[in-house]
Write a protein that holds these residues in place. Structure first.
Motif, short mmCIF file in Angstrom:
data_model
loop_
_atom_site.label_atom_id
_atom_site.label_comp_id
_atom_site.label_asym_id
_atom_site.label_seq_id
_atom_site.Cartn_x
_atom_site.Cartn_y
_atom_site.Cartn_z
N PHE A 19 1.08 -0.97 -0.27
CA PHE A 19 -0.20 -0.16 -0.20
C PHE A 19 1.04 1.52 0.16
O PHE A 19 0.79 2.38 -0.79
N ILE A 20 2.25 0.98 0.47
CA ILE A 20 3.03 2.61 1.22
C ILE A 20 3.38 2.40 -0.28
O ILE A 20 3.75 3.56 -1.09
N HIS A 21 4.18 1.80 -1.05
CA HIS A 21 5.04 1.52 -2.37
C HIS A 21 3.68 1.02 -3.42
O HIS A 21 4.17 -0.24 -4.39
N PRO A 22 3.27 1.32 -4.52
CA PRO A 22 2.24 1.06 -5.23
C PRO A 22 2.85 0.71 -6.63
O PRO A 22 3.50 1.31 -6.85
N GLY A 23 2.25 -0.25 -7.34
CA GLY A 23 2.93 -0.11 -8.56
C GLY A 23 2.24 -1.62 -9.41
O GLY A 23 1.22 -1.88 -9.10
N ASN A 24 2.78 -1.28 -10.18
CA ASN A 24 2.27 -2.80 -11.29
C ASN A 24 2.64 -4.23 -10.73
O ASN A 24 3.59 -4.78 -11.38
N ASP A 25 1.69 -4.14 -9.19
CA ASP A 25 2.19 -5.95 -9.21
C ASP A 25 1.35 -7.05 -9.17
O ASP A 25 0.34 -6.56 -8.96
N SER A 26 1.27 -7.94 -10.09
CA SER A 26 0.26 -9.14 -9.87
C SER A 26 0.67 -10.15 -8.77
O SER A 26 0.53 -11.27 -8.96
N ASN A 27 1.00 -9.69 -7.76
CA ASN A 27 1.19 -10.42 -6.13
C ASN A 27 0.03 -11.06 -6.01
O ASN A 27 -0.78 -10.47 -5.90
N GLY A 28 0.00 -12.31 -5.83
CA GLY A 28 -1.02 -12.78 -5.12
C GLY A 28 -1.26 -12.56 -3.52
O GLY A 28 0.41 -11.89 -2.52
N ILE A 29 -2.38 -13.62 -2.70
CA ILE A 29 -1.61 -13.92 -1.48
C ILE A 29 -0.72 -14.05 -0.58
O ILE A 29 -0.50 -13.64 -0.16
N PHE A 30 -0.45 -15.61 -1.92
CA PHE A 30 1.20 -16.28 -1.61
C PHE A 30 1.48 -15.29 -1.23
O PHE A 30 3.07 -15.23 -0.42
N ARG A 31 2.38 -14.51 -2.49
CA ARG A 31 3.62 -13.95 -2.66
C ARG A 31 3.49 -12.37 -1.75
O ARG A 31 4.65 -12.07 -1.05
N THR A 32 2.32 -11.97 -0.58
CA THR A 32 2.11 -11.45 -0.60
C THR A 32 2.96 -11.45 1.33
O THR A 32 3.39 -10.90 2.33
N ILE A 33 1.54 -12.92 1.32
CA ILE A 33 2.45 -13.35 2.71
C ILE A 33 3.96 -13.53 2.77
O ILE A 33 4.41 -13.54 4.28
N ILE A 34 4.47 -14.23 1.95
CA ILE A 34 6.18 -14.35 2.19
C ILE A 34 6.96 -12.71 1.94
O ILE A 34 7.60 -13.28 2.14
N LEU A 35 6.33 -12.34 1.00
CA LEU A 35 6.83 -10.75 0.82
C LEU A 35 7.10 -10.04 2.46
O LEU A 35 8.22 -9.52 3.43
N GLY A 36 5.90 -10.09 3.34
CA GLY A 36 5.64 -9.84 4.32
C GLY A 36 6.19 -10.28 5.64
O GLY A 36 6.71 -10.36 6.66
N ILE A 37 6.92 -12.14 5.70
CA ILE A 37 7.49 -12.08 6.98
C ILE A 37 8.99 -12.31 6.22
O ILE A 37 9.25 -11.91 7.26
N ILE A 38 8.95 -12.31 5.21
CA ILE A 38 10.39 -11.91 5.15
C ILE A 38 11.22 -10.38 5.06
O ILE A 38 11.77 -10.16 5.59
N GLY A 39 9.91 -9.28 4.49
CA GLY A 39 9.66 -7.93 5.75
C GLY A 39 10.08 -8.33 6.81
O GLY A 39 11.16 -7.34 7.86
N GLY A 40 9.36 -9.24 7.93
CA GLY A 40 9.10 -8.79 8.70
C GLY A 40 10.36 -9.20 9.74
O GLY A 40 11.28 -9.05 10.61
N ILE A 41 10.89 -10.40 9.02
CA ILE A 41 12.36 -11.12 9.61
C ILE A 41 13.55 -10.19 9.29
O ILE A 41 14.05 -9.72 10.05
N VAL A 42 13.19 -9.14 7.97
CA VAL A 42 14.55 -7.87 7.34
C VAL A 42 14.28 -6.72 8.67
O VAL A 42 14.87 -6.72 9.28
N GLY A 43 13.00 -6.27 8.63
CA GLY A 43 12.40 -5.38 9.41
C GLY A 43 12.75 -5.94 10.98
O GLY A 43 13.62 -4.86 12.08
N ASN A 44 12.75 -7.22 11.47
CA ASN A 44 12.95 -7.43 13.38
C ASN A 44 14.39 -7.50 13.39
O ASN A 44 15.35 -7.03 13.93
N LEU A 45 15.24 -7.87 12.18
CA LEU A 45 16.89 -7.92 12.36
C LEU A 45 17.32 -6.30 12.12
O LEU A 45 18.28 -6.11 12.98
N ILE A 46 16.92 -5.48 11.56
CA ILE A 46 17.66 -4.47 11.08
C ILE A 46 16.95 -3.60 12.68
O ILE A 46 17.89 -2.66 13.32
N ALA A 47 15.75 -4.14 12.91
CA ALA A 47 14.83 -3.32 14.14
C ALA A 47 15.74 -3.38 15.57
O ALA A 47 16.55 -3.40 16.76
N THR A 48 16.45 -4.67 15.68
CA THR A 48 17.23 -5.99 16.86
C THR A 48 18.57 -4.72 16.57
O THR A 48 19.21 -4.68 17.66
#
Length: 85
Positions: A19-48
């Motif tokens: 939502f913050i970075h919209p674009g021509n993404d045709s990612n479905g719900i599965f790819r969105t979940i994977i993106l979020g999980i990877i982002g959560g891991i990356v974000g947690n590593l950076i935050a920690t």
């Protein structure tokens, strides 16, 4: 956090990141979940490591925010890499 919490936080974080970075993404719900999980891991590593915040337990605003910012970072890097290829 348990696997179910990671999936929920990843889904919400991935949606917010897209939502913050919209674009021509045709990612479905599965790819969105994977993106979020990877982002959560990356974000947690950076935050920690950089901010000293540490991981939070369960589903809350802080973990969703970290996942969303991490997802945004992963999405921006992914789009730049795909443009070059």
């Amino acid at each position: 956090m348990g696997i179910f919490s990671w999936i929920i936080v990843g889904l919400i974080g991935g949606i917010l990141g897209k939502f913050i970075h919209p674009g021509n993404d045709s990612n479905g719900i599965f790819r969105t979940i994977i993106l979020g999980i990877i982002g959560g891991i990356v974000g947690n590593l950076i935050a920690t490591n950089l901010l000293g915040w540490g991981a939070t337990d369960g589903i809350n605003i802080r973990s969703i925010g970290i996942a969303a910012l991490g997802s945004l970072l992963v999405l921006v890097i992914f789009k730049r890499v795909m443009k070059r290829g």
